[in-house]
Design a protein around this motif. Structure first.
Motif, PDB file in Angstrom:
ATOM      1  N   THR A   4      15.644  -7.477  15.296  1.00  0.00           N
ATOM      2  CA  THR A   4      15.291  -6.072  15.148  1.00  0.00           C
ATOM      3  C   THR A   4      13.774  -5.962  15.069  1.00  0.00           C
ATOM      4  OG1 THR A   4      15.435  -4.181  13.645  1.00  0.00           O
ATOM      5  CG2 THR A   4      15.664  -6.338  12.655  1.00  0.00           C
TER       6      THR A   4
ATOM      7  N   VAL B 295      12.287  -4.229  12.980  1.00  0.00           N
ATOM      8  CA  VAL B 295      11.959  -3.994  11.578  1.00  0.00           C
ATOM      9  C   VAL B 295      11.347  -5.251  10.974  1.00  0.00           C
ATOM     10  CG1 VAL B 295      12.936  -3.472   9.300  1.00  0.00           C
ATOM     11  CG2 VAL B 295      13.712  -2.215  11.318  1.00  0.00           C
TER      12      VAL B 295
ATOM     13  N   GLU C  36      12.764   1.289   9.635  1.00  0.00           N
ATOM     14  CA  GLU C  36      13.663   2.225  10.298  1.00  0.00           C
ATOM     15  C   GLU C  36      13.941   3.359   9.332  1.00  0.00           C
ATOM     16  OE1 GLU C  36      17.797   2.210  12.864  1.00  0.00           O
ATOM     17  OE2 GLU C  36      16.901   0.318  12.251  1.00  0.00           O
TER      18      GLU C  36
ATOM     19  N   ALA D 218      15.374   5.908  13.387  1.00  0.00           N
ATOM     20  CA  ALA D 218      14.258   5.737  14.323  1.00  0.00           C
ATOM     21  C   ALA D 218      13.184   4.842  13.698  1.00  0.00           C
ATOM     22  CB  ALA D 218      13.656   7.092  14.682  1.00  0.00           C
ATOM     23  N   LEU D 219      12.389   4.223  14.546  1.00  0.00           N
ATOM     24  CA  LEU D 219      11.336   3.330  14.076  1.00  0.00           C
ATOM     25  C   LEU D 219      10.097   4.105  13.632  1.00  0.00           C
ATOM     26  CD1 LEU D 219      11.491   0.553  16.822  1.00  0.00           C
ATOM     27  CD2 LEU D 219      12.603   0.562  14.575  1.00  0.00           C
TER      28      LEU D 219
ATOM     29  N   LYS E 175      14.695   4.352  19.297  1.00  0.00           N
ATOM     30  CA  LYS E 175      16.041   4.097  18.807  1.00  0.00           C
ATOM     31  C   LYS E 175      16.671   2.998  19.629  1.00  0.00           C
ATOM     32  CE  LYS E 175      16.652   8.676  16.963  1.00  0.00           C
ATOM     33  NZ  LYS E 175      17.533   9.766  16.704  1.00  0.00           N
ATOM     34  N   LYS E 176      17.583   2.280  19.010  1.00  0.00           N
ATOM     35  CA  LYS E 176      18.247   1.177  19.688  1.00  0.00           C
ATOM     36  C   LYS E 176      19.069   1.717  20.854  1.00  0.00           C
ATOM     37  CE  LYS E 176      20.678  -3.101  18.741  1.00  0.00           C
ATOM     38  NZ  LYS E 176      21.549  -3.208  19.875  1.00  0.00           N
TER      39      LYS E 176
ATOM     40  N   TRP F 245      14.727  -1.165  21.713  1.00  0.00           N
ATOM     41  CA  TRP F 245      14.550   0.138  21.076  1.00  0.00           C
ATOM     42  C   TRP F 245      13.659   0.943  22.011  1.00  0.00           C
ATOM     43  CZ3 TRP F 245      16.282  -3.941  18.704  1.00  0.00           C
ATOM     44  CH2 TRP F 245      17.081  -3.810  17.566  1.00  0.00           C
TER      45      TRP F 245
END
Length: 144
Positions: free
Chosen positions: A22, A24, A45, A49-50, A90-91, A98
């Motif tokens: 990820t 993150v 996240e 969303a990031l 978003k993924k 993402w």
């Protein structure tokens, strides 16, 4: 008992590996020209969303009180340390990427469409910035 312990251990290892796949986390980006680390970016996240902030600049010539003078929006004049440089993303369904986010280059104030793809078991992150049909990809390293 052994089977249960083995299942729990395998589950913990798999969860740990998935957590690393990820965007993150804390990342170091590298200057394309010099190969030197430029900064550390913390990506979280929030609401699916990031969101990414420049935690600290690693460039030798960055002043501690530097601000984003070139930023065109609400980030104009804000301190570089703590500056939000990633918004959204978003993924993608069924993919390890993402998409749909934006990334800001605080050196020139330009914002690009962006995608983020974990590679090498989540130890690296391909960050691709788009402007029109053109793009540039950087590879960031996970910081420990």
């Amino acid at each position: 008992m052994k089977k249960t312990l083995a299942t729990l251990l395998f589950g913990a290892i798999a969860a740990s590996a998935m957590a690393q796949s990820t965007p993150v986390g804390l990342w170091r980006n590298v200057d394309d020209k010099t190969g030197e680390a430029k900064g550390e970016i913390r990506i979280v996240e929030a609401n699916g969303a990031l969101l990414g902030r420049l935690e600290r600049s690693l460039k030798k010539d960055t002043k501690p009180d530097a601000t984003c003078d070139e930023c065109p929006d609400d980030r104009k004049g804000k301190p570089i340390a703590g500056l939000e440089i990633i918004r959204g993303g978003k993924k993608a369904e069924g993919k390890e990427v993402w998409e749909g986010g934006k990334i800001l280059d605080p050196e020139n104030g330009k914002e690009y469409r962006a995608s983020f793809t974990p590679i090498d078991g989540g130890q690296k992150l391909e960050v691709r910035g788009y402007i029109g049909p053109f793009w540039r990809t950087q590879t960031w390293n996970r910081a420990n």
